[in-house]
Design an enzyme around this catalytic site. Structure first.
Site, PDB file in Angstrom:
ATOM      1  N   SER A 125       0.380  -0.666  -0.282  1.00 16.91           N
ATOM      2  CA  SER A 125       0.378   0.030  -0.170  1.00 16.91           C
ATOM      3  C   SER A 125       1.182   1.138  -0.182  1.00 16.91           C
ATOM      4  CB  SER A 125      -0.835   0.053   1.513  1.00 16.91           C
ATOM      5  OG  SER A 125      -1.217   1.520   1.222  1.00 16.91           O
ATOM      6  N   HIS A 169      -1.114  -1.256  -4.044  1.00 21.19           N
ATOM      7  CA  HIS A 169      -2.708  -1.251  -3.529  1.00 21.19           C
ATOM      8  C   HIS A 169      -2.503   0.506  -3.661  1.00 21.19           C
ATOM      9  CE1 HIS A 169      -5.802  -1.964  -1.356  1.00 21.19           C
ATOM     10  NE2 HIS A 169      -6.366  -1.119  -0.643  1.00 21.19           N
ATOM     11  N   ASP A 212      -4.756   3.829  -1.973  1.00 20.18           N
ATOM     12  CA  ASP A 212      -5.683   3.728  -1.389  1.00 20.18           C
ATOM     13  C   ASP A 212      -6.369   5.250  -1.291  1.00 20.18           C
ATOM     14  OD1 ASP A 212      -6.214   1.487   0.397  1.00 20.18           O
ATOM     15  OD2 ASP A 212      -4.157   2.063   1.377  1.00 20.18           O
ATOM     16  N   MET A 235      -8.867   7.983   0.369  1.00 19.14           N
ATOM     17  CA  MET A 235      -9.719   8.934   1.358  1.00 19.14           C
ATOM     18  C   MET A 235     -10.608   9.867   0.547  1.00 19.14           C
ATOM     19  SD  MET A 235      -7.249   7.153   3.946  1.00 19.14           S
ATOM     20  CE  MET A 235      -6.856   5.949   3.906  1.00 19.14           C
ATOM     21  N   HIS A 292      -8.463   1.171  -4.345  1.00 20.24           N
ATOM     22  CA  HIS A 292      -9.599   1.171  -3.313  1.00 20.24           C
ATOM     23  C   HIS A 292      -9.732   2.506  -2.704  1.00 20.24           C
ATOM     24  CE1 HIS A 292      -9.689  -0.562   1.349  1.00 20.24           C
ATOM     25  NE2 HIS A 292     -11.121  -0.134   1.084  1.00 20.24           N
ATOM     26  N   MET A 306     -12.356   4.197  -0.834  1.00 21.08           N
ATOM     27  CA  MET A 306     -12.578   5.271   0.352  1.00 21.08           C
ATOM     28  C   MET A 306     -13.245   6.195   0.541  1.00 21.08           C
ATOM     29  SD  MET A 306      -9.711   2.837   2.996  1.00 21.08           S
ATOM     30  CE  MET A 306      -8.333   3.335   1.675  1.00 21.08           C
ATOM     31  N   MET A 322     -11.533  -6.148   4.579  1.00 20.84           N
ATOM     32  CA  MET A 322     -11.047  -4.999   5.271  1.00 20.84           C
ATOM     33  C   MET A 322     -10.742  -6.295   6.549  1.00 20.84           C
ATOM     34  SD  MET A 322     -10.042  -2.249   3.421  1.00 20.84           S
ATOM     35  CE  MET A 322      -9.406  -1.928   4.883  1.00 20.84           C
ATOM     36  N   ASP A 376      -6.654  -6.554   3.568  1.00 22.34           N
ATOM     37  CA  ASP A 376      -5.717  -5.081   3.229  1.00 22.34           C
ATOM     38  C   ASP A 376      -6.601  -4.775   5.114  1.00 22.34           C
ATOM     39  OD1 ASP A 376      -5.290  -2.433   3.358  1.00 22.34           O
ATOM     40  OD2 ASP A 376      -7.389  -2.005   2.047  1.00 22.34           O
TER      41      ASP A 376
HETATM   42  C1  DX5 Z   1      -6.636   0.876   5.478  1.00 19.71           C
HETATM   43  C2  DX5 Z   1      -6.097   1.127   4.089  1.00 19.71           C
HETATM   44  C3  DX5 Z   1      -4.825   0.436   4.364  1.00 19.71           C
HETATM   45  C4  DX5 Z   1      -3.420   0.533   5.302  1.00 19.71           C
HETATM   46  C5  DX5 Z   1      -2.877  -0.467   4.980  1.00 19.71           C
HETATM   47  O1  DX5 Z   1      -7.658   2.307   4.838  1.00 19.71           O
HETATM   48  O2  DX5 Z   1      -7.514   0.456   3.023  1.00 19.71           O
HETATM   49  O3  DX5 Z   1      -4.447  -0.597   2.421  1.00 19.71           O
HETATM   50  O4  DX5 Z   1      -3.019   0.930   3.924  1.00 19.71           O
HETATM   51  O5  DX5 Z   1      -2.237  -0.069   6.165  1.00 19.71           O
HETATM   52  P1  DX5 Z   1      -1.465  -1.582   6.738  1.00 19.71           P
HETATM   53  O6  DX5 Z   1      -1.017  -3.001   6.470  1.00 19.71           O
HETATM   54  O7  DX5 Z   1      -0.293  -0.752   7.813  1.00 19.71           O
HETATM   55  O8  DX5 Z   1      -1.711  -2.212   8.187  1.00 19.71           O
HETATM   56 ZN    ZN Z   2      -6.700  -0.434   1.174  1.00 25.44          ZN
END
Ligand code: DX5
Ligand code: ZN
Length: 212
Positions: A7, A30, A32, A34, A63, A65, A137, A173
């Protein structure tokens, strides 16, 4: 064969290209996204994704969010996403969820459907024939570096049972390290997302290898 998706949320953005170059053994990245609304944090959007696209050939798993994935998914596809995955909880009906899954595929990329820790796997049942990937998740979305919720292992097993002879892949994840990753793979996970475990390691290649 298990795939590892580091990620980039945990990468050092002052030297992103060097960071990506350390990820030997990982076929995916990956990404992320947000929006500060669906989750209480803001990360990065499609502008940064288009820059990332220029420096890597790895498969980029986006991903989302975000509250309105339908409104924004075109921009992420244009910016170079190979797969766009959004949260089941962001949708208000089975019909809208199916329409968005179909729309993403129609644009020539893979789709994915994600569930938060509090969402039951039963909620995925209407979509099993429509997805390329299901993301479980194992932490509340919003932040890297949280600890793994072991309930995810049972969910992965249940989704694997539900899959039958369908082709979608199961991804997990949050809080993945060598130990939790192994539990998930044994349960049926095909793709492991790992942020802090990979990027905090001095030897990234060894960290990735320990997940395989
Ligand atoms: C959390 C993200 C993850 C995050 C994972 O909201 O979706 O992808 O980056 O990070 P680690 O592996 O540090 O838990
Ligand atoms: Zn993620």
């Amino acid at each position: 064969m298990t795939k590892i998706a580091p990620s980039v949320l945990s990468a050092d953005f002052t030297k992103l290209k060097d960071e990506i170059d350390t990820l030997e053994g990982a076929e995916w990245l990956h990404y992320d996204v947000m929006d500060g609304h669906f989750v209480p944090n803001i990360s990065f959007g499609y502008g940064i994704l288009s820059q990332l696209r220029k420096i890597t050939d790895k498969f980029i798993d986006v991903h989302l969010m975000i509250t309105d994935p339908l409104f924004y998914c075109d921009e992420f596809i244009k910016a170079g996403a190979d797969l766009v995955n959004f949260h089941l909880e962001s949708q208000d009906s089975v019909e809208h969820t199916k329409a968005l899954l179909a729309y993403i595929r129609k644009q020539g990329v893979k789709n994915g459907l994600t569930i938060k820790p509090g969402t039951d796997v039963e909620a995925l049942k209407p979509f099993l024939d429509d997805v390329d990937l299901i993301l479980v998740m194992s932490v509340e979305p919003g932040f890297g570096g949280q600890s793994f919720n072991p309930k995810a292992v049972e969910k992965i097993k249940a989704i694997k049972d539900m899959r039958g002879d369908r082709n979608f892949v199961i991804e997990v994840d949050g809080g993945i390290n060598a130990e939790t990753g192994k539990q998930c793979v044994e349960a049926g996970a095909d793709v492991l997302v790992a942020g802090s475990y990979v990027f905090k390691a001095k030897d990234r290649k060894a960290a990735i290898a320990s997940l395989l």
